[in-house]
Motif scaffolding. Structure first.
Motif, PDB file in Angstrom:
ATOM      1  N   SER A 165      48.662  24.727  54.788  1.00 41.55           N
ATOM      2  CA  SER A 165      48.674  24.060  53.486  1.00 41.55           C
ATOM      3  C   SER A 165      48.446  25.112  52.408  1.00 41.55           C
ATOM      4  O   SER A 165      47.673  26.051  52.604  1.00 41.55           O
ATOM      5  CB  SER A 165      47.575  22.990  53.397  1.00 41.55           C
ATOM      6  OG  SER A 165      47.780  21.961  54.340  1.00 41.55           O
TER       7      SER A 165
ATOM      8  N   VAL B  62      47.625  25.584  48.196  1.00 41.38           N
ATOM      9  CA  VAL B  62      47.165  24.956  46.955  1.00 41.38           C
ATOM     10  C   VAL B  62      47.197  25.999  45.852  1.00 41.38           C
ATOM     11  O   VAL B  62      46.683  27.114  46.024  1.00 41.38           O
ATOM     12  CB  VAL B  62      45.736  24.393  47.112  1.00 41.38           C
ATOM     13  CG1 VAL B  62      45.241  23.817  45.783  1.00 41.38           C
ATOM     14  CG2 VAL B  62      45.694  23.333  48.209  1.00 41.38           C
TER      15      VAL B  62
ATOM     16  N   ARG C 182      46.675  22.148  42.719  1.00 44.52           N
ATOM     17  CA  ARG C 182      47.726  21.239  43.193  1.00 44.52           C
ATOM     18  C   ARG C 182      48.235  21.697  44.549  1.00 44.52           C
ATOM     19  O   ARG C 182      48.518  22.875  44.756  1.00 44.52           O
ATOM     20  CB  ARG C 182      48.886  21.223  42.184  1.00 44.52           C
ATOM     21  CG  ARG C 182      50.027  20.282  42.572  1.00 44.52           C
ATOM     22  CD  ARG C 182      51.051  20.202  41.451  1.00 44.52           C
ATOM     23  NE  ARG C 182      51.839  21.410  41.348  1.00 44.52           N
ATOM     24  CZ  ARG C 182      52.993  21.618  42.010  1.00 44.52           C
ATOM     25  NH1 ARG C 182      53.455  20.690  42.839  1.00 44.52           N
ATOM     26  NH2 ARG C 182      53.666  22.736  41.833  1.00 44.52           N
ATOM     27  N   THR C 183      48.346  20.761  45.480  1.00 47.78           N
ATOM     28  CA  THR C 183      48.892  21.070  46.789  1.00 47.78           C
ATOM     29  C   THR C 183      50.406  21.242  46.674  1.00 47.78           C
ATOM     30  O   THR C 183      51.111  20.331  46.235  1.00 47.78           O
ATOM     31  CB  THR C 183      48.578  19.959  47.798  1.00 47.78           C
ATOM     32  OG1 THR C 183      47.151  19.846  47.949  1.00 47.78           O
ATOM     33  CG2 THR C 183      49.200  20.267  49.155  1.00 47.78           C
TER      34      THR C 183
ATOM     35  N   SER D 259      51.900  20.985  52.599  1.00 47.95           N
ATOM     36  CA  SER D 259      50.760  20.917  53.524  1.00 47.95           C
ATOM     37  C   SER D 259      51.229  20.581  54.935  1.00 47.95           C
ATOM     38  O   SER D 259      52.386  20.217  55.165  1.00 47.95           O
ATOM     39  CB  SER D 259      49.767  19.850  53.034  1.00 47.95           C
ATOM     40  OG  SER D 259      50.374  18.563  53.057  1.00 47.95           O
TER      41      SER D 259
END
Length: 260
Positions: free
Chosen positions: A18, A20, A24-25, A28
């Motif tokens: 994942s 980030v 904000r991702t 993932s």
């Protein structure tokens, strides 16, 4: 032309990764492997995280979770063994310098301008120029070269350190059809003769389809990897790009994609 083969059969491995950025991702829960020696597209809609994918592989962006391995090692460990061609190569390398000097810069990096090139360095530059068939333009300034010729110099600069993996960000953008065809043929030959793994970010897959083995595709907040025949699918591509995409065959049986 020959190249010593590297032993690992896995070029790239993502395990539950994942990423980030800015809270904000980007994507993932991504798990996949890419075999060494493949010709792989990296695709996705605008904002899906294609540039972030390249930066993770290059070791420039850390992952929030999971592990990434490039030939079994952490990406930052092997940056010298990954050749990278940026989308805006002219910005990265001054157009006032000669082609061979731009290739040398790909080898010496931050040491540019502080010492004369050694004989082994000059030999590597000559070898890289031969690989991309750019020996005849090596002493011309980048500003004097066509887009296709500059792209050959960019590829030579990425290859000069003998990387195991070659990553290209939109290498066909702004090239005419003839130069697109020549660059794709060049990359296919380098894959075959040097054994490098090639990752290409591309919006338009059509010029590359005949050469691609597989694709890393960014969809619904995840990174996936599959054989190109599974990815070039009307339903999947329509969902990915948010616009109707039709996959068809030419009279010769080759795949191509078009918006409908």
């Amino acid at each position: 032309m020959s190249r010593t083969e590297h032993g690992s059969s896995c070029a790239l491995a993502f395990d539950d990764v994942s990423v980030v950025r800015g809270g904000r991702t980007i994507w993932s829960d991504s798990t996949f492997q890419v075999d060494a020696g493949g010709f792989v597209a990296v695709i996705g809609s605008n904002g899906a995280g294609k540039t972030t994918m390249l930066q993770v592989i290059l070791g420039l962006v850390p992952v929030a979770r999971g592990t990434v391995r490039v030939y079994g090692e952490r990406p930052s460990v092997l940056n010298n063994e990954i050749g990278y061609v940026p989308q805006h190569y002219d910005v990265e390398a001054s157009t006032a310098i000669r082609g061979r000097d731009a290739v040398l810069l790909g080898l010496t990096g931050r040491h540019w301008g502080f010492a004369r090139a050694s004989a082994p360095d000059r030999k590597r530059v000559d070898e890289a120029l031969e690989w991309v068939e750019a020996t005849d333009i090596a002493d011309r300034r980048l500003s004097e070269l066509s887009g296709g010729q500059r792209q050959r110099i960019a590829v030579a600069a990425a290859l000069v350190a003998h990387p195991r993996m070659l990553i290209l960000d939109e290498p066909l953008a702004s090239l005419d059809l003839r130069n697109q065809h020549e660059i794709v043929a060049l990359l296919a030959r380098l894959k075959r003769e040097l054994g490098v793994t090639i990752l290409v970010v591309a919006h338009d897959l059509n010029p590359l389809l005949a050469m691609l083995d597989s694709a890393i595709y960014l969809l619904d907040g995840h990174a996936h990897h599959a054989a190109i025949g599974q990815v070039v699918d009307s339903e999947l591509l329509t969902h990915m790009y948010g616009t109707p995409i039709k996959v068809a065959h030419t009279l010769q049986g080759d795949l191509y994609m078009r918006s409908v």
